[in-house]
Motif scaffolding. Sequence first.
Motif: not given
Length: 456
Positions: A256-260, A275-279
Motif C-alpha cells: 500500500d505504498d508504505r514500508y515497514s 519497529v517502524a510501520l507506515g513509512a
Amino acid sequence: MKKIRFTAFFVCLVVLMGILAVPAAGQVLYPYPETEGDRVESASVMLVYLGTTAADDVILYEKEADLPYSPGALVRVMVGAYAMKAIEEKSLDLDTVQGTYTLEMFNSTIAGTGLGNCNMAFGETWTLRDLLTASMVTTAADAALTMAVAVAGSEAAFVAGMNELAAELGCTGSHFTNVTGLHDPNQVMTARDTVKITRYAADYPALRNMMELSQYSVNPVSKGSPRSWPASNELVRSVSPYYNANVVYGRTGFADDRYSVVAMGSKAGYEYMAVALGAPKTGDGDKAGVHYRDVSRLLGWGFRDFSYKTLLRKNEPVGRIDVGLSWETDAVALVPVADFSTIVASGVDASQVIRVVTKYQETLTAPVEKDQVLGKVELYLNIDQKIGEVELVAAEGAKRSDLLAAWEKFRAFLRSPWFYAGIILVGLLLIGYVVLNIVHNRNRRRQGRKKVRRFK
C-alpha cells in the motif's frame, strides 16, 4: 510546623493523583529527542528494551503503536513463527520433509500479483528448511506458499493457525489472510503486535538464524537449479547504505505504498527491538529508506542514552509494621524480596525514584516469620510513570510471648461484652441481695414489734 505539614500533604496528594493516572499498558517513559534532520518519520514506531523474558521488556518509546498497517512481506515474521510452532507440534523434520511448487499454486495465488518470488519451477521440490529460510530472507511468495501447504495442507489452514497464535500471544490489532504478503485490507499488523510476534519467533533458534542471514543459497531436491539471493532486509547487508552493524536480525515489508521493518539490535550486552510501520517512500530531504533510518535512530538512541541500573536493593528497609505479643521487638522492617533493576535514562539514579509502599496489614500479631510477604513497593519516575513493583517481606521474625498472649486475652476479655454483661449480672445480684436483705430485716422488725405487743 503547619507549613511543613501542608507541604507534605500536598506532595502526597500529587503522588496519589499521579498514580491513579498511570496508564494500564503501553506507557511511554521517554520522548524521542528530535532535532532538525533527526526525526522519526514513520507513522507508527516502537522502541523496546528486551529483558530476560517478555515480562521484563520495557517500552521506552512508542508513537501510534496500535494503528494497523498492511504488513506486506513483514507478515513472514508471523508465517515463520507459526511454521516453527506447527513443525514442532507435528514433529516434522526441516531437512527431510519437502514441499513441491505446483501450477495450481501459481494460478490460484501468485499469478498476476506482482509478488516477489524465487522463480520456482512447477514441480520444483525443496526441503522445509530451504522453503522457510527463503521465505524469511527474501520476499519469496512462491516459497512461502509452498511451505505453508507442506506444513498445514493448505494456505487457508496455515493462516487459521497464524490467527490462533496471534490470539495466544495477546495480539489485539493484527489479523492475517495470506502468507505471501499480498496487500489485503483485512490483513494488518500493529507495531505493538509486531514486537510480540517477533520476540516469540526469535525464541526458535533456527528461525532466528534465518532472520539473521544476509544472503541464502538453495540447492533444490528436484528440478530447478542452485541459486542465491541477498536478504531483503538491508540493515543486515554490509554492502547496503542502510547497513547497521548492531542489527542482529529483522524483517521488512512493503504494501500500500508504505514500508515497514522490525529489527533487533545488540551492543555491549544491551538488546533493543525497534519497529517502524507506515513509512513513506521518501522523507526529509527527499531521501529514501525512511523505515531503515528510523529504526537505526531508535536503536542508536537506546544504546547511547539508556543504562540498566539497580534502583532498589534487596534487604534495604523501606518501611515498618508494628508487632504485638512479642517481647523481642515491637516492629519489623519491610524489605524488598529481591533487587529491582531495569533500564532507565543514564542520568537517572535511585534517589529520583518515587517509592509508594502498600502494607497488606497496618499492624501484626506475633508470630511473624522472616521473609513473610507483608506488602509491596511500587516504583515511579516523574510521579506518573510506573517502572515496576517488588514484594516486601519481613526482614526478621518475631516470636510470640505466651505471657503477653495470655495478658492480651485477659485484656480482650475485659473489653468484651461478656465481661460487661457479667458485671451487670453481678451488680443485679448484689442489688437483689441488698433488696432481699432490706425486706427480710424489715419483716423481722415487724415480727419483733408484734411479739412485744403480745407480751404487754
